[in-house]
Scaffold this motif. Structure first.
Motif, PDB file in Angstrom:
ATOM      1  N   ALA A  98       0.830  -1.215   0.000  1.00  0.00           N
ATOM      2  CA  ALA A  98       0.000   0.000   0.000  1.00  0.00           C
ATOM      3  C   ALA A  98       0.860   1.258   0.000  1.00  0.00           C
ATOM      4  O   ALA A  98       0.539   2.250  -0.669  1.00  0.00           O
ATOM      5  N   LEU A  99       1.946   1.243   0.761  1.00  0.00           N
ATOM      6  CA  LEU A  99       2.815   2.420   0.810  1.00  0.00           C
ATOM      7  C   LEU A  99       3.406   2.722  -0.565  1.00  0.00           C
ATOM      8  O   LEU A  99       3.434   3.881  -1.003  1.00  0.00           O
ATOM      9  N   ASP A 100       3.871   1.685  -1.243  1.00  0.00           N
ATOM     10  CA  ASP A 100       4.465   1.902  -2.562  1.00  0.00           C
ATOM     11  C   ASP A 100       3.418   2.391  -3.564  1.00  0.00           C
ATOM     12  O   ASP A 100       3.717   3.222  -4.427  1.00  0.00           O
ATOM     13  N   ARG A 101       2.208   1.874  -3.462  1.00  0.00           N
ATOM     14  CA  ARG A 101       1.148   2.350  -4.361  1.00  0.00           C
ATOM     15  C   ARG A 101       0.831   3.813  -4.086  1.00  0.00           C
ATOM     16  O   ARG A 101       0.573   4.596  -5.009  1.00  0.00           O
ATOM     17  N   TYR A 102       0.862   4.199  -2.836  1.00  0.00           N
ATOM     18  CA  TYR A 102       0.607   5.591  -2.474  1.00  0.00           C
ATOM     19  C   TYR A 102       1.695   6.508  -3.026  1.00  0.00           C
ATOM     20  O   TYR A 102       1.405   7.569  -3.596  1.00  0.00           O
ATOM     21  N   ILE A 103       2.945   6.104  -2.869  1.00  0.00           N
ATOM     22  CA  ILE A 103       4.047   6.914  -3.402  1.00  0.00           C
ATOM     23  C   ILE A 103       3.983   6.952  -4.926  1.00  0.00           C
ATOM     24  O   ILE A 103       4.271   7.984  -5.552  1.00  0.00           O
ATOM     25  N   PHE A 153       7.664  13.923  -2.511  1.00  0.00           N
ATOM     26  CA  PHE A 153       8.291  13.946  -1.191  1.00  0.00           C
ATOM     27  C   PHE A 153       8.044  15.280  -0.481  1.00  0.00           C
ATOM     28  O   PHE A 153       8.019  15.322   0.758  1.00  0.00           O
ATOM     29  N   ARG A 154       7.862  16.336  -1.242  1.00  0.00           N
ATOM     30  CA  ARG A 154       7.531  17.616  -0.618  1.00  0.00           C
ATOM     31  C   ARG A 154       6.145  17.538   0.031  1.00  0.00           C
ATOM     32  O   ARG A 154       5.948  18.056   1.132  1.00  0.00           O
ATOM     33  N   LYS A 155       5.204  16.873  -0.620  1.00  0.00           N
ATOM     34  CA  LYS A 155       3.879  16.702  -0.030  1.00  0.00           C
ATOM     35  C   LYS A 155       3.960  15.845   1.230  1.00  0.00           C
ATOM     36  O   LYS A 155       3.296  16.125   2.244  1.00  0.00           O
ATOM     37  N   LEU A 157       5.948  12.240   6.180  1.00  0.00           N
ATOM     38  CA  LEU A 157       7.324  11.760   6.118  1.00  0.00           C
ATOM     39  C   LEU A 157       7.891  11.525   7.516  1.00  0.00           C
ATOM     40  O   LEU A 157       8.614  10.546   7.747  1.00  0.00           O
ATOM     41  N   ASP A 158       7.569  12.398   8.455  1.00  0.00           N
ATOM     42  CA  ASP A 158       8.044  12.209   9.837  1.00  0.00           C
ATOM     43  C   ASP A 158       7.479  10.919  10.429  1.00  0.00           C
ATOM     44  O   ASP A 158       8.176  10.199  11.159  1.00  0.00           O
ATOM     45  N   ILE A 159       6.233  10.618  10.117  1.00  0.00           N
ATOM     46  CA  ILE A 159       5.623   9.377  10.634  1.00  0.00           C
ATOM     47  C   ILE A 159       6.304   8.153  10.024  1.00  0.00           C
ATOM     48  O   ILE A 159       6.619   7.176  10.733  1.00  0.00           O
ATOM     49  N   LEU A 160       6.542   8.201   8.725  1.00  0.00           N
ATOM     50  CA  LEU A 160       7.203   7.071   8.072  1.00  0.00           C
ATOM     51  C   LEU A 160       8.612   6.871   8.610  1.00  0.00           C
ATOM     52  O   LEU A 160       9.063   5.730   8.807  1.00  0.00           O
ATOM     53  N   ARG A 161       9.305   7.974   8.843  1.00  0.00           N
ATOM     54  CA  ARG A 161      10.657   7.855   9.400  1.00  0.00           C
ATOM     55  C   ARG A 161      10.608   7.334  10.837  1.00  0.00           C
ATOM     56  O   ARG A 161      11.491   6.594  11.269  1.00  0.00           O
ATOM     57  N   ALA A 162       9.574   7.715  11.582  1.00  0.00           N
ATOM     58  CA  ALA A 162       9.474   7.288  12.984  1.00  0.00           C
ATOM     59  C   ALA A 162       9.219   5.792  13.105  1.00  0.00           C
ATOM     60  O   ALA A 162       9.628   5.167  14.104  1.00  0.00           O
ATOM     61  N   VAL A 163       8.568   5.199  12.105  1.00  0.00           N
ATOM     62  CA  VAL A 163       8.297   3.760  12.173  1.00  0.00           C
ATOM     63  C   VAL A 163       9.411   2.947  11.512  1.00  0.00           C
ATOM     64  O   VAL A 163       9.253   1.739  11.301  1.00  0.00           O
ATOM     65  N   GLY A 164      10.520   3.601  11.164  1.00  0.00           N
ATOM     66  CA  GLY A 164      11.695   2.882  10.679  1.00  0.00           C
ATOM     67  C   GLY A 164      11.881   2.857   9.178  1.00  0.00           C
ATOM     68  O   GLY A 164      12.742   2.108   8.681  1.00  0.00           O
TER      69      GLY A 164
END
Length: 415
Positions: free
Chosen positions: A6-11, A80-82, A89-96
């Protein structure tokens, strides 16, 4: 069944939409700018309007090879700006999630576009460029029926001068015709007619018939009195000028496809000038394609604004960097083709420096806490914006005070 998570489809959705939009916009702007110049050129040469769209079609591969890298970089940058401005992006980085993991889909897209660009710059673009040059040559030479211009004298076969006042039905119907024909014996015919029509002949493809209506012929022979004849219809044969065949493809290095570049560039039997030009063209095309692999890293490095900021400075910096690098490569190709410097140094030297700069910028964002590769520029832009806002507020305050004084004379100081 969905292959991508799902993450890759979103990106993927975040990247595709701005990427396609930028690609279409960039290609359209390039084509529109060229279209205006082509319309002027075709109008001056008197050619058919349809040739403009054929020439634009031949330029699409060349402009696509420029628009694809720009669309790729800005598509990833906006995605990535969005993510950064919405705190996703902070949430994704926080989960590793690392930046390299988030770049999985952008690099899949990059691999596809690299393959497309290789086909464009090494095969399709050289052939389409030659086709464009051939169309331009045919237009200039008159092979497309563009040799007779309205309101000007046109010389045909070195013995006939023809002038027309008006042209209708795409040049098939002419009005206000004057022709002056001379032969080897010194006889001169001056023909004027109200209108005329071009007709093809089956006997000789080098000759066409100009069928004239309602005119006069003045026959002038040396030592004789000129004779004047009136006619209702008269067929005037016209010898078409000989049109030379267009050159063979490959007189310019940019018209060589990949196997031809490799054969000429490393063939000791070729002249040094030909080998230098082919090697410069090959390295220029190759380095432009390889640089696309660096664009996702550059996009991420410039996409993330400082905290509590929505600055879009990175967008402008990315465009300036990519365009400047392209111009540097063009200059490197030119001097390498002249043999003044080795193509490896002229083209791969700037690539190494540019790639090192991109790796450093990406490292600052991905691995340095709070890293901001263009932090100095961001601070300078923020300070400049703050000073500009203060200046505007002062001017507005003075303007409001002046309006108040004028509107209320009682507050004005007594004389």
């Amino acid at each position: 069944m969905n292959i991508l998570p799902a993450l890759d489809r979103y990106i993927l959705r975040l990247v595709i939409v701005p990427m396609v939009s930028v690609f279409v916009l960039a290609a359209s702007l390039l084509l529109l700018d060229k279209m205006l110049r082509l319309f002027d050129f075709v109008a001056v040469e008197g050619g058919p309007i349809a040739i403009v769209f054929k020439m634009l079609g031949a330029l699409i591969p060349e402009y696509a090879s420029l628009a694809i890298p720009l669309g790729l970089m800005l598509g990833i940058l906006f995605a990535f700006r969005k993510l950064a401005t919405s705190s996703e992006l902070d949430i994704l980085r926080a989960v590793g999630m690392s930046y390299l993991r988030l770049l999985r889909v952008p690099y899949m897209i990059t691999a596809v576009l690299v393959a497309v660009n290789i086909a464009l710059v090494f095969y399709i673009q050289p052939v389409s460029r030659y086709y464009y040059e051939q169309l331009e040559y045919d237009l200039r030479s008159g092979a497309l029926g563009a040799s007779i211009k309205v309101g000007e004298f046109t010389t045909l076969a070195d013995r006939m001068a023809l002038r027309i006042e008006e042209s209708e039905d795409e040049g098939r119907r002419l009005k206000g015709i004057f022709a002056r024909i001379s032969d080897e014996d010194g006889q001169v015919l001056s023909v004027s007619a109200r209108e005329g029509t071009f007709l093809a002949t089956t006997d000789s493809p080098e000759t066409i018939i100009l069928q004239l209506t309602d005119g006069t012929i003045v026959q002038d022979e040396p030592g004789a009195t000129p004779r004047v004849l009136s006619f209702t219809r008269h067929d005037l044969p016209i010898d078409l000028p000989a049109i030379e065949q267009f050159r063979q493809r490959g007189e310019a290095e940019r018209e060589y496809i990949l196997p031809e570049l490799l054969r000429i560039g490393w063939d000791s039997g070729q002249t040094e000038e030909a080998r230098d030009g082919s090697q410069a063209s090959f390295n220029f095309r190759l380095v432009e394609v390889v640089m696309m692999l660096m664009l996702p890293l550059l996009a991420v490095a410039l996409a993330i604004p400082p905290k509590r900021s929505t600055s879009a400075l990175g967008v402008f910096v990315s465009i300036i960097m990519v365009v400047s690098y392209h111009k540097i490569n063009q200059y490197g190709e030119d001097i390498a083709a002249l043999g003044r410097i080795d193509p490896i140094i002229a083209l791969w030297g700037p690539f190494v420096l540019f790639a090192a700069l991109i790796f450093w910028m990406f490292y600052q964002v991905a691995y340095v806490p709070g890293g901001q590769p263009i932090g100095a520029l961001e601070n300078a832009a923020a300070n400049l914006g703050k000073k500009m806002r203060q200046l505007f507020r002062r001017r507005k305050h003075r303007s409001d005070a002046f309006v108040t004084d004028v509107a209320d004379p009682a507050t004005a100081p007594a004389e």
